[in-house]
Design a protein around this motif. Sequence first.
Motif, PDB file in Angstrom:
ATOM      1  N   LYS A   4       1.782   6.337  60.865  1.00 18.25           N
ATOM      2  CA  LYS A   4       2.323   5.481  61.761  1.00 18.25           C
ATOM      3  C   LYS A   4       1.408   5.022  62.997  1.00 18.25           C
ATOM      4  O   LYS A   4       1.650   3.700  63.357  1.00 18.25           O
ATOM      5  CB  LYS A   4       3.572   6.272  62.551  1.00 18.25           C
ATOM      6  CG  LYS A   4       4.577   5.497  63.152  1.00 18.25           C
ATOM      7  CD  LYS A   4       5.023   4.393  62.163  1.00 18.25           C
ATOM      8  CE  LYS A   4       6.253   3.606  62.971  1.00 18.25           C
ATOM      9  NZ  LYS A   4       6.969   2.497  61.943  1.00 18.25           N
ATOM     10  N   VAL A  46       0.646   1.154  64.083  1.00 23.78           N
ATOM     11  CA  VAL A  46       0.564   0.665  65.487  1.00 23.78           C
ATOM     12  C   VAL A  46      -0.565   0.113  65.980  1.00 23.78           C
ATOM     13  O   VAL A  46      -0.524  -1.178  66.577  1.00 23.78           O
ATOM     14  CB  VAL A  46       1.352   1.793  66.386  1.00 23.78           C
ATOM     15  CG1 VAL A  46       1.108   1.697  67.680  1.00 23.78           C
ATOM     16  CG2 VAL A  46       2.703   2.288  66.108  1.00 23.78           C
ATOM     17  N   TYR A  93      -1.243  -3.569  67.187  1.00 21.60           N
ATOM     18  CA  TYR A  93      -1.760  -3.827  68.553  1.00 21.60           C
ATOM     19  C   TYR A  93      -2.930  -4.949  68.642  1.00 21.60           C
ATOM     20  O   TYR A  93      -3.169  -5.894  69.328  1.00 21.60           O
ATOM     21  CB  TYR A  93      -2.385  -2.478  69.065  1.00 21.60           C
ATOM     22  CG  TYR A  93      -3.279  -2.670  70.431  1.00 21.60           C
ATOM     23  CD1 TYR A  93      -2.262  -2.827  71.634  1.00 21.60           C
ATOM     24  CD2 TYR A  93      -4.698  -2.699  70.531  1.00 21.60           C
ATOM     25  CE1 TYR A  93      -3.179  -2.915  72.953  1.00 21.60           C
ATOM     26  CE2 TYR A  93      -5.250  -2.946  71.644  1.00 21.60           C
ATOM     27  CZ  TYR A  93      -4.549  -3.067  72.919  1.00 21.60           C
ATOM     28  OH  TYR A  93      -5.197  -3.111  73.853  1.00 21.60           O
ATOM     29  N   HIS A 117       5.063  -4.762  67.876  1.00 22.83           N
ATOM     30  CA  HIS A 117       4.094  -3.560  68.112  1.00 22.83           C
ATOM     31  C   HIS A 117       4.729  -2.684  68.839  1.00 22.83           C
ATOM     32  O   HIS A 117       4.953  -1.312  68.856  1.00 22.83           O
ATOM     33  CB  HIS A 117       2.783  -4.252  68.755  1.00 22.83           C
ATOM     34  CG  HIS A 117       2.102  -2.906  69.685  1.00 22.83           C
ATOM     35  ND1 HIS A 117       2.404  -2.855  71.007  1.00 22.83           N
ATOM     36  CD2 HIS A 117       1.035  -2.332  69.242  1.00 22.83           C
ATOM     37  CE1 HIS A 117       1.502  -1.791  71.259  1.00 22.83           C
ATOM     38  NE2 HIS A 117       0.695  -1.482  70.205  1.00 22.83           N
ATOM     39  N   ALA A 173       7.324  -0.494  66.791  1.00 20.30           N
ATOM     40  CA  ALA A 173       6.577   0.377  66.103  1.00 20.30           C
ATOM     41  C   ALA A 173       6.167   1.625  67.080  1.00 20.30           C
ATOM     42  O   ALA A 173       5.911   2.747  66.557  1.00 20.30           O
ATOM     43  CB  ALA A 173       5.214  -0.287  65.373  1.00 20.30           C
ATOM     44  N   LEU A 174       5.761   1.113  68.395  1.00 19.96           N
ATOM     45  CA  LEU A 174       5.116   2.158  69.155  1.00 19.96           C
ATOM     46  C   LEU A 174       6.198   3.170  69.430  1.00 19.96           C
ATOM     47  O   LEU A 174       5.978   4.248  69.677  1.00 19.96           O
ATOM     48  CB  LEU A 174       4.493   1.330  70.292  1.00 19.96           C
ATOM     49  CG  LEU A 174       4.047   2.488  71.370  1.00 19.96           C
ATOM     50  CD1 LEU A 174       2.839   3.377  70.902  1.00 19.96           C
ATOM     51  CD2 LEU A 174       3.441   1.606  72.502  1.00 19.96           C
TER      52      LEU A 174
END
Length: 366
Positions: free
Chosen positions: A166, A170, A174, A203, A206-207
């Motif tokens: 993961k 991320v 980015y 992003h 996902a973060l």
Amino acid sequence: MLKQFFILCSGADTNILDNCSNGEQNKYAGIGATVFFTALMATIAASYALYTVFDNLYTSIGFGLVWGLLIFNLDRYIVSTIKKRNSFLDELLQAAPRIFLAVIIAVVISKPLELKIFEKEINQVLLEQKNDLTLANQNQIAQQFNPKIAELEGQILGLQNEIDAKETEVNALYDTFITEAEGTSGSMKLGKGPVYKEKREKHDTALAELQQLKTDNKAKITTLENEIIALQGDYKANVSESQPIIDNFDGLMARVTALGTLPWLPSFFIFLLFLAIETSPIIAKLLSPKGEYDYKLEDQETVIKSWVSQQVAERQLLVKTDNDINNKVYTEIADEEEVMNYKRKKARELMQHQADAFLKKQKGVL
């Protein structure tokens, strides 16, 4: 006083030996001394052997004394029952079972003393065996826990790989929205346009998922690590509980087995020494010539044997004579008419009673 005690130990008939020469008395005193000191060595050997078993001084000495008295009685019996014969071969055949028993006694007496004499060497062998047993025990216990620990570690690795994957995702998102803002990729337009915002939102989503994944997986990893710590604690506890059993692996059987791993020649010489001690009274009686005591003992025994044989012969003759007289008397009575008539009368009465009893039984059946 000491001489009389050793004569008593030899099992000789003191009433006969008192009337023999000093040389004959000294011979049996020497035999009795050998019997006594053999029993003394047996007491010491048995006490030490039992001390390795019970680990109690008084108990070991008590049982050792009982064992010494048993050996003393056996040796005294063996020596006292060997009689001098007119043929050496007859004496040897007579002594053969007793020599075999003496060999067994020598083995039993010598083995505990061998354990004491070679104690340092035996301790070294036992130490090596204990170390091997400790390693084997640890490996056996580890086989019970290692598969479960490996499974839990695999689960932790899987959870950590999820986080790493993961994080890689991320980081890639980015780089995507940064290069979009710089105009080096994507739409190739400098600035934060709609495409930039879209990539930035992906992003950020996902973060957020990464942070939640880290929180969830960290909790799972902590739980799994606690299970591993508990299993490792159980492993150490099992090792600690079983270790005293290995530490106490120095009993009589273990020491005898350890003695068997040592060179056999020293132990064999010790056995020969005790065999010589144990069989020396028997060998002395076999090799010594027929002495004054033996003749007097034979005279006493033959007197009794002759008297018994005479009594038996007289009883047998008496029985035979009585049977002959009875046969003759009954033969003469059988020819008398009065006896025949009386027997005939009683036989007739018996047959009548049998017929009446049979008739009564048949009526009862009907």
